[in-house]
Design a protein around this motif. Structure first.
Motif, mmCIF file in Angstrom:
data_model
loop_
_atom_site.group_PDB
_atom_site.id
_atom_site.type_symbol
_atom_site.label_atom_id
_atom_site.label_comp_id
_atom_site.label_asym_id
_atom_site.label_seq_id
_atom_site.Cartn_x
_atom_site.Cartn_y
_atom_site.Cartn_z
ATOM 1 N N MET A 13 0.820 -1.192 0.000
ATOM 2 C CA MET A 13 0.000 0.000 0.000
ATOM 3 C C MET A 13 0.861 1.252 0.000
ATOM 4 S SD MET A 13 -3.146 0.529 -0.140
ATOM 5 C CE MET A 13 -4.445 1.612 0.200
ATOM 6 N N ASP A 14 2.066 1.155 0.567
ATOM 7 C CA ASP A 14 2.959 2.310 0.574
ATOM 8 C C ASP A 14 3.410 2.654 -0.838
ATOM 9 O OD1 ASP A 14 2.840 2.695 3.290
ATOM 10 O OD2 ASP A 14 4.519 1.325 3.692
ATOM 11 N N TRP A 15 3.599 1.610 -1.673
ATOM 12 C CA TRP A 15 4.018 1.876 -3.044
ATOM 13 C C TRP A 15 2.959 2.685 -3.770
ATOM 14 C CZ3 TRP A 15 2.069 1.046 -7.856
ATOM 15 C CH2 TRP A 15 2.935 1.291 -8.923
ATOM 16 N N LEU A 16 1.682 2.341 -3.599
ATOM 17 C CA LEU A 16 0.590 3.057 -4.254
ATOM 18 C C LEU A 16 0.538 4.499 -3.777
ATOM 19 C CD1 LEU A 16 -1.750 2.942 -6.216
ATOM 20 C CD2 LEU A 16 -3.222 2.232 -4.324
ATOM 21 N N ALA A 17 0.699 4.697 -2.474
ATOM 22 C CA ALA A 17 0.675 6.065 -1.948
ATOM 23 C C ALA A 17 1.850 6.876 -2.470
ATOM 24 C CB ALA A 17 0.682 6.032 -0.426
ATOM 25 N N ASP A 18 2.994 6.241 -2.630
ATOM 26 C CA ASP A 18 4.177 6.947 -3.120
ATOM 27 C C ASP A 18 4.116 7.220 -4.622
ATOM 28 O OD1 ASP A 18 5.218 6.961 -0.581
ATOM 29 O OD2 ASP A 18 6.450 5.150 -0.908
ATOM 30 N N ASN A 19 3.372 6.413 -5.340
ATOM 31 C CA ASN A 19 3.320 6.531 -6.802
ATOM 32 C C ASN A 19 1.921 6.883 -7.307
ATOM 33 O OD1 ASN A 19 6.116 5.775 -7.395
ATOM 34 N ND2 ASN A 19 5.501 3.818 -6.480
ATOM 35 N N LEU A 20 1.132 7.542 -6.503
ATOM 36 C CA LEU A 20 -0.232 7.891 -6.898
ATOM 37 C C LEU A 20 -0.248 8.847 -8.086
ATOM 38 C CD1 LEU A 20 -3.044 7.134 -6.142
ATOM 39 C CD2 LEU A 20 -3.116 9.012 -4.530
ATOM 40 N N TRP A 21 0.793 9.640 -8.219
ATOM 41 C CA TRP A 21 0.848 10.566 -9.353
ATOM 42 C C TRP A 21 0.864 9.809 -10.674
ATOM 43 C CZ3 TRP A 21 4.726 10.737 -12.960
ATOM 44 C CH2 TRP A 21 5.902 10.028 -12.667
ATOM 45 N N GLN A 22 1.454 8.604 -10.682
ATOM 46 C CA GLN A 22 1.486 7.808 -11.898
ATOM 47 C C GLN A 22 0.095 7.284 -12.251
ATOM 48 O OE1 GLN A 22 4.470 4.951 -10.814
ATOM 49 N NE2 GLN A 22 6.158 6.238 -11.568
ATOM 50 N N THR A 23 -0.688 7.019 -11.229
ATOM 51 C CA THR A 23 -2.071 6.589 -11.465
ATOM 52 C C THR A 23 -2.863 7.716 -12.101
ATOM 53 O OG1 THR A 23 -1.915 5.132 -9.547
ATOM 54 C CG2 THR A 23 -4.133 5.624 -10.377
ATOM 55 N N TRP A 24 -2.695 8.933 -11.570
ATOM 56 C CA TRP A 24 -3.383 10.096 -12.149
ATOM 57 C C TRP A 24 -2.951 10.301 -13.609
ATOM 58 C CZ3 TRP A 24 -7.575 11.900 -10.164
ATOM 59 C CH2 TRP A 24 -7.769 11.915 -8.785
ATOM 60 N N LEU A 25 -1.666 10.137 -13.880
ATOM 61 C CA LEU A 25 -1.165 10.285 -15.243
ATOM 62 C C LEU A 25 -1.759 9.215 -16.155
ATOM 63 C CD1 LEU A 25 0.697 11.692 -17.269
ATOM 64 C CD2 LEU A 25 2.535 10.163 -16.504
ATOM 65 N N GLY A 26 -1.849 7.994 -15.663
ATOM 66 C CA GLY A 26 -2.458 6.911 -16.443
ATOM 67 C C GLY A 26 -3.918 7.183 -16.751
ATOM 68 N N VAL A 27 -4.639 7.679 -15.754
ATOM 69 C CA VAL A 27 -6.059 8.024 -15.965
ATOM 70 C C VAL A 27 -6.170 9.116 -17.025
ATOM 71 C CG1 VAL A 27 -8.079 9.079 -14.866
ATOM 72 C CG2 VAL A 27 -6.833 7.253 -13.698
ATOM 73 N N ALA A 28 -5.295 10.127 -16.944
ATOM 74 C CA ALA A 28 -5.329 11.221 -17.917
ATOM 75 C C ALA A 28 -5.045 10.703 -19.331
ATOM 76 C CB ALA A 28 -4.320 12.297 -17.531
ATOM 77 N N ILE A 29 -4.091 9.794 -19.456
ATOM 78 C CA ILE A 29 -3.764 9.249 -20.781
ATOM 79 C C ILE A 29 -4.925 8.435 -21.330
ATOM 80 C CG2 ILE A 29 -2.270 7.594 -21.981
ATOM 81 C CD1 ILE A 29 0.021 8.633 -20.159
ATOM 82 N N VAL A 30 -5.515 7.585 -20.502
ATOM 83 C CA VAL A 30 -6.651 6.764 -20.948
ATOM 84 C C VAL A 30 -7.819 7.662 -21.376
ATOM 85 C CG1 VAL A 30 -8.418 5.132 -20.153
ATOM 86 C CG2 VAL A 30 -6.002 4.710 -19.654
ATOM 87 N N LEU A 31 -8.097 8.697 -20.598
ATOM 88 C CA LEU A 31 -9.187 9.619 -20.965
ATOM 89 C C LEU A 31 -8.863 10.384 -22.245
ATOM 90 C CD1 LEU A 31 -10.141 10.957 -17.432
ATOM 91 C CD2 LEU A 31 -11.563 9.544 -18.928
ATOM 92 N N GLY A 32 -7.596 10.755 -22.414
ATOM 93 C CA GLY A 32 -7.198 11.441 -23.637
ATOM 94 C C GLY A 32 -7.373 10.570 -24.869
#
Length: 153
Positions: free
Chosen positions: A1-20
């Protein structure tokens, strides 16, 4: 769970790319506005804010983009000049009479650099050469015209 919290910005970037990418298929300019919100969430995640703040910023940015930016873009992309093609673009233009026009005899006018056959819109009129007329309708190859009032000095 710490990895997800540390890399949450990558999740946001992935969501932005998929939506784009999804926006390329919809072309409604909605998904790209939500993608911009995801980018805002990514920026807040890079700063180190908690997930709740990231989600609020992403949602707020998405709503702001949908309300403020999308209407202007949609107007610009979906609007445009009306295209008049063929004879329709000549209706409303002015022409000069080159041969007398009467209700009984079709005359000639110079319209848009070309010579057209012309008849008076009001069949009781006689229009002499040199007069300026306005094209009110075109039926076939004949322009139906009416004289333009001039100020005599």
């Amino acid at each position: 769970m710490d990895w997800l919290a540390d890399n949450l910005w990558q999740t946001w970037l992935g969501v932005a790319i998929v939506l784009g990418v999804a926006e390329m298929f919809s072309l409604d300019l909605v998904l790209i506005m939500v993608a911009a919100g995801a980018v805002a969430g990514m920026i807040v995640a890079l700063v180190g804010a908690p997930f709740a703040i990231q989600a609020l910023v992403a949602a707020g940015a998405s709503v702001a983009m949908l309300a403020l930016v999308r209407p202007q873009l949609a107007r610009r992309f979906h609007g445009g000049p009306e295209l008049s093609l063929g004879h329709g673009k000549l209706v409303g233009q002015r022409a000069v009479v080159t041969e007398t026009i009467t209700g009984l005899d079709v005359g000639r006018i110079r319209l848009a650099g070309e010579i057209w056959s012309a008849a008076p819109y009001d069949e009781h009129l006689t229009i002499t050469p040199g007069q300026t007329v306005e094209v009110l309708a075109i039926k076939g190859a004949t322009a139906y015209v009416h004289p333009v009032a001039t100020l005599d000095s």
